[in-house]
Design an enzyme around this catalytic site. Structure first.
Site, short mmCIF file in Angstrom:
data_model
loop_
_atom_site.label_atom_id
_atom_site.label_comp_id
_atom_site.label_asym_id
_atom_site.label_seq_id
_atom_site.Cartn_x
_atom_site.Cartn_y
_atom_site.Cartn_z
N CYS A 1 -2.18 61.77 10.06
CA CYS A 1 -1.14 62.16 10.57
C CYS A 1 0.20 61.04 10.55
O CYS A 1 -0.54 59.90 10.83
CB CYS A 1 -1.15 62.41 12.37
SG CYS A 1 0.21 62.91 13.17
N CYS B 1 4.48 61.31 13.87
CA CYS B 1 5.76 62.09 14.63
C CYS B 1 5.08 62.76 15.75
O CYS B 1 4.04 62.55 16.12
CB CYS B 1 6.09 63.04 13.49
SG CYS B 1 5.31 64.62 13.41
N SER B 2 6.01 63.23 16.50
CA SER B 2 5.72 63.71 17.94
C SER B 2 4.95 65.24 17.77
O SER B 2 4.49 65.66 18.76
CB SER B 2 7.06 63.89 18.65
OG SER B 2 7.74 64.78 18.19
N CYS B 3 4.59 65.71 16.58
CA CYS B 3 4.07 66.81 16.12
C CYS B 3 2.53 66.55 16.16
O CYS B 3 2.25 65.99 14.75
CB CYS B 3 4.53 67.63 15.14
SG CYS B 3 6.24 67.71 15.12
#
Lengths: 123, 203
Positions: free
Chosen positions: B104, B107-109
């Site tokens: 990942c 990011c905030s996702c």
């Protein structure tokens, strides 16, 4: 860490939202707010009774304003209590928090979706 | 939490938490690694349970598995694990010839509705950088031994797509119920940095 810190074990915090396996966080921010509180407590910035009183106050306030308090708002109260206690203890000022929150909001808007959001250096 | 396509948006709550964390970190009152450690202590058992239920269902129900691989978002939604904020879930099947592993870009996702919160190492720069460059070496450090003939595929999550690895069902678990299987599926196996093992001494 478990041997030298005062960080409570999950069993010592029976009021946390939990399922049959233990405490549950519904969103990452809840876990962050939780962990910051435990870390500050571990650093001796407040006692656990002081924290418990602060959190209880937020929960009572919320109930008084009509929150049915079914567990889904628990960490919102937790976050408010954390903001309150860091201000009470002089760790951060309200101005610090407001300015930094606005800076994050600005940074988010300036960041293309999907990329990490970073504060500019002048913060 | 609304999502817009041209720029990022953080909820009011998220902004307040970030303000606290960044200020307290600058003052040396908290540090991100210590926070991860605390979260891990509380969360690592509970968090991935939703994902484990998805995997166990796929192992016992071939129709569900087919659906899951074709339309991960809908199949996972059907079990009630929504909250992925509009992003699609893609499920990658590990087999005897293909090993999938995910990374990942921070990011905030993140697919926390099925995987719980990311472990500290997952968010670390060395993992993110090295997995793409030398996946076999990184996997070996995690204890995943792969034959040369096994193809390794590395999947980088984006804001629109998050991945869940469907690990191989271990041999010898044919007699286990779906409920029992949930308990042997680990978080790391759904990231791809571990294989699911037979429970020891549970014959």
């Amino acid at each position: 860490m478990a041997n030298r810190s005062n960080i409570p074990t999950p069993e010592e915090l029976p009021s946390l939202p939990r399922d049959e396996d233990g405490p549950v966080f519904r969103e990452p921010w809840e876990a962050q707010a939780f962990a910051m509180t435990l870390k500050l407590y571990d650093g001796g910035h407040f006692t656990w009774p002081e924290w418990a009183e602060c959190l209880a106050l937020e929960i009572t306030d919320a109930q008084d304003s009509g929150d049915p308090d079914l567990g889904d708002t628990y960490y919102l109260h937790w976050l408010k209590a954390l903001e309150r206690i860091v201000m009470q203890k002089g760790l951060l000022s309200e101005g610090d928090l407001v300015r930094r929150k606005n800076a994050w909001d600005k940074a988010a808007h300036a960041t293309p979706h999907g990329e990490p959001i970073l504060l500019p250096a002048d913060g | 939490m609304s999502t817009e396509h041209d720029h990022s948006h953080l909820s009011d709550t998220d902004l307040r938490v970030r303000a606290l964390e960044s200020l307290l970190t600058e003052k040396g009152l908290v540090d991100p690694a210590a926070l991860d450690e605390i979260v891990d202590k509380y969360e690592n058992k509970v968090g991935p349970r939703n994902g484990a239920q998805v995997v166990a269902r796929a192992w016992v129900d071939p129709d569900f598995k087919k659906w899951l691989l074709e339309d991960g978002t809908a199949a996972i939604d059907s079990l009630g694990y929504t909250g992925t904020q509009g992003a699609d879930m893609v499920v990658l099947e590990n087999t005897s010839t293909v090993h999938n592993v995910t990374v990942c870009t921070l990011c905030s996702c993140y697919p926390w509705s099925v995987l719980g919160l990311p472990p500290a190492w997952y968010k670390s720069f060395p993992y993110r950088a090295r997995l793409v460059k030398e996946p076999r070496a990184v996997l070996q450090e995690f204890g995943v031994e792969l034959a040369d003939s096994v193809e390794v595929r590395v999947w980088d999550s984006t804001a629109e797509l998050r991945y869940l690895v469907l690990p191989e069902r271990p041999a010898g678990t044919e007699g286990m119920t779906e409920y029992q299987l949930v308990d042997i599926v680990t978080r790391n196996s759904m990231i791809g940095t571990e294989k699911v093992a037979m429970p020891a001494g549970d014959a």
